[in-house]
Design an enzyme around this catalytic site. Structure first.
Site, PDB file in Angstrom:
ATOM      1  N   GLY A  41       0.781  -1.236   0.000  1.00 14.44           N
ATOM      2  CA  GLY A  41       0.000   0.000   0.000  1.00 14.44           C
ATOM      3  C   GLY A  41       0.809   1.280   0.000  1.00 14.44           C
ATOM      4  O   GLY A  41       0.381   2.287  -0.560  1.00 14.44           O
ATOM      5  N   ASP A  97       0.932   3.633   4.410  1.00 17.25           N
ATOM      6  CA  ASP A  97      -0.182   4.363   3.791  1.00 17.25           C
ATOM      7  C   ASP A  97      -1.296   4.608   4.812  1.00 17.25           C
ATOM      8  O   ASP A  97      -1.850   5.696   4.884  1.00 17.25           O
ATOM      9  CB  ASP A  97      -0.713   3.614   2.559  1.00 17.25           C
ATOM     10  CG  ASP A  97      -1.009   2.157   2.837  1.00 17.25           C
ATOM     11  OD1 ASP A  97      -0.348   1.573   3.709  1.00 17.25           O
ATOM     12  OD2 ASP A  97      -1.907   1.590   2.184  1.00 17.25           O
ATOM     13  N   ASP A 100      -4.790   1.340  10.624  1.00 16.98           N
ATOM     14  CA  ASP A 100      -6.220   1.047  10.825  1.00 16.98           C
ATOM     15  C   ASP A 100      -6.396   0.460  12.232  1.00 16.98           C
ATOM     16  O   ASP A 100      -6.555   1.193  13.203  1.00 16.98           O
ATOM     17  CB  ASP A 100      -6.668   0.093   9.719  1.00 16.98           C
ATOM     18  CG  ASP A 100      -8.160  -0.094   9.644  1.00 16.98           C
ATOM     19  OD1 ASP A 100      -8.880   0.490  10.470  1.00 16.98           O
ATOM     20  OD2 ASP A 100      -8.640  -0.831   8.765  1.00 16.98           O
ATOM     21  N   LYS A 128      -6.524   6.218  10.595  1.00 17.10           N
ATOM     22  CA  LYS A 128      -7.971   5.967  10.629  1.00 17.10           C
ATOM     23  C   LYS A 128      -8.358   5.357  11.966  1.00 17.10           C
ATOM     24  O   LYS A 128      -7.842   4.318  12.358  1.00 17.10           O
ATOM     25  CB  LYS A 128      -8.382   5.048   9.475  1.00 17.10           C
ATOM     26  CG  LYS A 128      -9.885   5.068   9.246  1.00 17.10           C
ATOM     27  CD  LYS A 128     -10.284   4.320   8.012  1.00 17.10           C
ATOM     28  CE  LYS A 128     -10.330   2.842   8.290  1.00 17.10           C
ATOM     29  NZ  LYS A 128     -11.358   2.129   7.516  1.00 17.10           N
ATOM     30  N   PHE A 149     -14.208   2.998   4.077  1.00 15.37           N
ATOM     31  CA  PHE A 149     -13.313   2.073   3.384  1.00 15.37           C
ATOM     32  C   PHE A 149     -12.602   2.860   2.289  1.00 15.37           C
ATOM     33  O   PHE A 149     -13.204   3.253   1.296  1.00 15.37           O
ATOM     34  CB  PHE A 149     -14.075   0.881   2.804  1.00 15.37           C
ATOM     35  CG  PHE A 149     -13.136  -0.169   2.308  1.00 15.37           C
ATOM     36  CD1 PHE A 149     -12.572  -1.078   3.194  1.00 15.37           C
ATOM     37  CD2 PHE A 149     -12.756  -0.213   0.979  1.00 15.37           C
ATOM     38  CE1 PHE A 149     -11.654  -2.027   2.747  1.00 15.37           C
ATOM     39  CE2 PHE A 149     -11.837  -1.150   0.526  1.00 15.37           C
ATOM     40  CZ  PHE A 149     -11.287  -2.057   1.422  1.00 15.37           C
ATOM     41  N   LEU A 150     -11.312   3.102   2.501  1.00 18.64           N
ATOM     42  CA  LEU A 150     -10.558   4.020   1.649  1.00 18.64           C
ATOM     43  C   LEU A 150      -9.689   3.265   0.646  1.00 18.64           C
ATOM     44  O   LEU A 150      -9.063   2.254   0.995  1.00 18.64           O
ATOM     45  CB  LEU A 150      -9.681   4.927   2.509  1.00 18.64           C
ATOM     46  CG  LEU A 150     -10.427   5.729   3.589  1.00 18.64           C
ATOM     47  CD1 LEU A 150      -9.453   6.523   4.436  1.00 18.64           C
ATOM     48  CD2 LEU A 150     -11.469   6.645   2.968  1.00 18.64           C
ATOM     49  N   ASP A 156      -5.822  -0.452  -1.810  1.00 22.06           N
ATOM     50  CA  ASP A 156      -6.606  -1.252  -2.745  1.00 22.06           C
ATOM     51  C   ASP A 156      -7.881  -1.804  -2.132  1.00 22.06           C
ATOM     52  O   ASP A 156      -8.066  -1.820  -0.917  1.00 22.06           O
ATOM     53  CB  ASP A 156      -5.771  -2.450  -3.218  1.00 22.06           C
ATOM     54  CG  ASP A 156      -5.685  -3.552  -2.157  1.00 22.06           C
ATOM     55  OD1 ASP A 156      -5.393  -3.222  -0.979  1.00 22.06           O
ATOM     56  OD2 ASP A 156      -5.932  -4.716  -2.490  1.00 22.06           O
ATOM     57  N   ARG A 162      -5.346   0.922  -6.695  1.00 23.32           N
ATOM     58  CA  ARG A 162      -4.079   1.434  -6.142  1.00 23.32           C
ATOM     59  C   ARG A 162      -3.516   2.592  -6.961  1.00 23.32           C
ATOM     60  O   ARG A 162      -2.838   3.461  -6.430  1.00 23.32           O
ATOM     61  CB  ARG A 162      -3.022   0.318  -6.094  1.00 23.32           C
ATOM     62  CG  ARG A 162      -3.270  -0.766  -5.077  1.00 23.32           C
ATOM     63  CD  ARG A 162      -1.996  -1.552  -4.861  1.00 23.32           C
ATOM     64  NE  ARG A 162      -2.213  -2.872  -4.270  1.00 23.32           N
ATOM     65  CZ  ARG A 162      -2.261  -3.112  -2.965  1.00 23.32           C
ATOM     66  NH1 ARG A 162      -2.152  -2.122  -2.116  1.00 23.32           N
ATOM     67  NH2 ARG A 162      -2.434  -4.333  -2.513  1.00 23.32           N
TER      68      ARG A 162
END
Ligand code: PRP
Length: 179
Positions: A41, A97, A100, A128, A149-150, A156, A162
């Site tokens: 990512g 990136d 979470d 996040k 949901f990013l 991805d 991506r």
């Protein structure tokens, strides 16, 4: 197909990357740095960030996966590709990136700390909060987001999105929610 909503435009991302790089340039001035991007990512963020850094640096990548992950994480983390460089006594900046649950970063911190770097800091584009399970320290955070949901800019969904230059939220339509 889920609907797409732009959360951060490519211009907003570029501005924030430049701001983060400015801080990092100041903090590491006159020092050698090893930038470690976390695949997959962070490949785009790492590429943009290092090009904005005016430092004596090297770049390495590490790849980890979380087993059984769809749109949520199951927590078991496995190492795919390890570092090519030795990091003992080196100044390491890990580039992610997104943070979470915080489990990947916690695992990476333990994994890399055991090799006794001179310093270890974390730069994450997205912090996040929605599903955070482990409290983690992020030294340089790009954007704080509460939920969603990013995808895009390296992130991805099932391998797609991506390459998109912006960060998008995938939103289920009413019809999909009912399915
Ligand atoms: C993403 C991201 C982080 C991790 C963060 O990687 O790049 O490494 O999830 O999630 P956590 O805080 O819940 O652990 P992912 O496992 O989706 O793999 P990818 O980078 O190959 O897309």
């Amino acid at each position: 197909m889920p609907a797409e909503k732009t959360v951060f435009s490519s211009q907003q991302i570029a501005t924030r990357v430049a701001e983060l790089a400015h801080r990092i340039n100041g903090d590491y001035a006159g020092r050698k740095l090893l930038v470690v991007g976390v695949l997959t990512g962070a490949f785009i963020f790492t590429a943009d960030l290092v090009r904005a850094l005016d430092l004596d640096l090297a770049v390495d990548f590490i790849q980890v996966s979380s087993y059984g992950r769809g749109t949520s994480s199951s927590g078991e983390i496995t190492l795919g590709k390890d570092l090519d460089y030795e990091i003992c006594n080196r100044e390491v900046l890990l580039v992610e990136d997104i943070i979470d649950t915080g489990r990947t970063l916690t695992w990476l911190r333990h994994h890399l700390f055991a090799r006794r770097p001179a310093s270890f800091k974390v730069c994450a584009l997205l912090d996040k909060r929605e599903r955070r399970e482990v409290e983690v320290e992020i030294d340089y955070a790009g954007f704080r987001v509460e939920r969603g949901f990013l995808v895009g800019y390296g992130l991805d969904y099932a391998g797609r999105y991506r390459q998109r230059p912006e960060i998008l939220e995938l939103v289920r339509t009413t019809r999909q929610t009912q399915e």
